[in-house]
Design a protein around this motif. Structure first.
Motif, PDB file in Angstrom:
ATOM      1  N   SER A  58       0.842  -1.199   0.000  1.00  0.00           N
ATOM      2  CA  SER A  58       0.000   0.000   0.000  1.00  0.00           C
ATOM      3  C   SER A  58       0.877   1.249   0.000  1.00  0.00           C
ATOM      4  O   SER A  58       2.089   1.185   0.267  1.00  0.00           O
ATOM      5  N   ALA A  59       0.250   2.388  -0.248  1.00  0.00           N
ATOM      6  CA  ALA A  59       0.969   3.669  -0.194  1.00  0.00           C
ATOM      7  C   ALA A  59       1.556   3.883   1.195  1.00  0.00           C
ATOM      8  O   ALA A  59       2.672   4.394   1.337  1.00  0.00           O
ATOM      9  N   GLU A  60       0.831   3.468   2.228  1.00  0.00           N
ATOM     10  CA  GLU A  60       1.324   3.630   3.604  1.00  0.00           C
ATOM     11  C   GLU A  60       2.574   2.798   3.847  1.00  0.00           C
ATOM     12  O   GLU A  60       3.545   3.276   4.452  1.00  0.00           O
ATOM     13  N   LEU A  62       4.685   1.774   1.545  1.00  0.00           N
ATOM     14  CA  LEU A  62       5.762   2.396   0.772  1.00  0.00           C
ATOM     15  C   LEU A  62       6.345   3.595   1.508  1.00  0.00           C
ATOM     16  O   LEU A  62       7.558   3.806   1.504  1.00  0.00           O
ATOM     17  N   GLN A  63       5.484   4.362   2.157  1.00  0.00           N
ATOM     18  CA  GLN A  63       5.951   5.510   2.926  1.00  0.00           C
ATOM     19  C   GLN A  63       6.847   5.044   4.078  1.00  0.00           C
ATOM     20  O   GLN A  63       7.902   5.627   4.326  1.00  0.00           O
ATOM     21  N   GLU A  74       8.156   9.847  -2.914  1.00  0.00           N
ATOM     22  CA  GLU A  74       7.746   9.995  -4.300  1.00  0.00           C
ATOM     23  C   GLU A  74       8.464   8.999  -5.204  1.00  0.00           C
ATOM     24  O   GLU A  74       7.869   8.481  -6.150  1.00  0.00           O
ATOM     25  N   TYR A  77       6.632   5.829  -4.872  1.00  0.00           N
ATOM     26  CA  TYR A  77       5.299   5.955  -5.461  1.00  0.00           C
ATOM     27  C   TYR A  77       5.373   5.840  -6.979  1.00  0.00           C
ATOM     28  O   TYR A  77       4.541   5.186  -7.599  1.00  0.00           O
ATOM     29  N   LEU A  82       1.978   4.599  -8.463  1.00  0.00           N
ATOM     30  CA  LEU A  82       1.005   5.446  -7.778  1.00  0.00           C
ATOM     31  C   LEU A  82       1.099   6.894  -8.230  1.00  0.00           C
ATOM     32  O   LEU A  82       0.149   7.648  -8.081  1.00  0.00           O
TER      33      LEU A  82
END
Length: 95
Positions: A58-60, A62-63, A74, A77, A82
């Protein structure tokens, strides 16, 4: 228009490339899978699956990985699709 097989193959390719990129960044940072998983707050098996292109983070997540690797969110992402231009191509900043 791409068919479902082409879309699936494209996703698999992107996940493999993302996993390879994360593995390379982890190696550059001289971190073991276990250490990166610990710092990022994910399980060791889950991180291993991401690196092998078997899981779509998920984006979370990846963060959390970007923070642990000290790289830009980024960047991950874009690698994960994303962020990007038309067709999922990475954004190019001119300046």
């Amino acid at each position: 228009m791409p068919g479902s097989t082409e879309i699936r193959q494209g996703l698999e390719t992107r996940l493999n490339e993302l996993g390879e990129f994360i593995r390379t960044q982890r190696e550059v940072a001289s971190m073991s899978v276990r250490r990166l998983a610990e710092v990022a707050g994910v399980s060791n098996p889950y991180l291993s699956q991401i690196e092998r292109g078997l899981r779509r983070p998920s984006a979370e997540i990846l963060q959390q990985l970007a923070h642990a690797l000290k790289i830009s969110v980024e960047t991950l992402y874009v690698r994960a699709g994303l962020l990007g231009g038309l067709g999922g191509a990475p954004l190019r900043f001119l300046g």
